[in-house]
Design a protein around this motif. Structure first.
Motif, mmCIF file in Angstrom:
data_model
loop_
_atom_site.group_PDB
_atom_site.id
_atom_site.type_symbol
_atom_site.label_atom_id
_atom_site.label_comp_id
_atom_site.label_asym_id
_atom_site.label_seq_id
_atom_site.Cartn_x
_atom_site.Cartn_y
_atom_site.Cartn_z
ATOM 1 N N GLU A 29 30.188 38.354 122.688
ATOM 2 C CA GLU A 29 30.273 37.323 123.656
ATOM 3 C C GLU A 29 31.535 36.972 124.054
ATOM 4 O O GLU A 29 32.000 36.318 125.029
ATOM 5 N N GLU B 257 33.829 48.597 127.653
ATOM 6 C CA GLU B 257 33.103 49.115 128.847
ATOM 7 C C GLU B 257 33.291 47.586 128.832
ATOM 8 O O GLU B 257 33.185 45.958 128.910
ATOM 9 N N SER B 258 31.998 47.301 130.013
ATOM 10 C CA SER B 258 31.223 46.361 130.151
ATOM 11 C C SER B 258 30.558 45.539 129.240
ATOM 12 O O SER B 258 30.605 45.830 128.386
ATOM 13 N N PRO B 259 30.558 44.472 129.880
ATOM 14 C CA PRO B 259 30.411 42.879 128.271
ATOM 15 C C PRO B 259 28.401 44.035 127.927
ATOM 16 O O PRO B 259 27.942 44.463 129.436
ATOM 17 N N ARG C 229 36.514 42.465 122.955
ATOM 18 C CA ARG C 229 35.115 42.376 123.079
ATOM 19 C C ARG C 229 34.299 43.789 122.593
ATOM 20 O O ARG C 229 34.280 45.003 122.816
ATOM 21 N N PRO D 99 24.273 43.677 128.706
ATOM 22 C CA PRO D 99 23.488 42.310 129.647
ATOM 23 C C PRO D 99 22.801 40.963 128.949
ATOM 24 O O PRO D 99 22.518 41.546 127.313
ATOM 25 N N ARG E 96 22.459 40.940 124.475
ATOM 26 C CA ARG E 96 22.865 40.004 123.631
ATOM 27 C C ARG E 96 21.522 38.967 123.126
ATOM 28 O O ARG E 96 22.273 38.543 122.017
ATOM 29 N N GLN F 137 35.489 37.030 126.253
ATOM 30 C CA GLN F 137 36.073 37.285 127.032
ATOM 31 C C GLN F 137 37.040 38.435 127.239
ATOM 32 O O GLN F 137 37.585 38.851 128.419
ATOM 33 N N ALA G 100 38.959 41.935 127.130
ATOM 34 C CA ALA G 100 38.636 43.157 126.635
ATOM 35 C C ALA G 100 38.517 43.843 125.492
ATOM 36 O O ALA G 100 38.122 45.398 125.399
#
Length: 64
Positions: free
Chosen positions: A30, A42-44, A37, A46, A50, A32, A34
Motif C-alpha cells: 500500500e 511496478e504499478s501498485p 512499494r 489493483p 490488495r 505510495q 515507488a
C-alpha cells in the motif's frame, strides 16, 4: 517463501497472521513510495488483489 513471510526461517516476519495492520507485506503493498512499494518498480497492485492479500492475512495467513 511461506516460511520467510512468517519469519519462521530466522528472518524478519513480513506477515503477522490475523493482523494486516502490523504486516510489513501490507505496508509495502500500500506504500505510495515507488522505491519501497511492492512490486518493486511496478504499478501498485489493483485494489482487489490488495484486498485479497489483506483478507488472507486477516484470516490467519494459512498456507494454501
Amino acid at each position: 517463501a511461506y516460511n520467510a513471510h512468517l519469519g519462521t526461517d530466522m528472518t524478519r516476519a513480513r506477515v503477522v497472521p490475523g493482523d494486516p495492520a502490523c504486516s510489513v507485506l501490507m505496508e509495502r503493498l500500500e506504500s505510495q513510495d515507488a522505491a519501497y512499494r511492492m512490486p518493486l518498480g511496478e504499478s501498485p497492485l489493483p485494489a482487489g488483489l490488495r484486498c485479497a492479500v489483506q483478507n488472507w492475512i486477516s484470516n490467519g495467513a494459512l498456507r494454501q
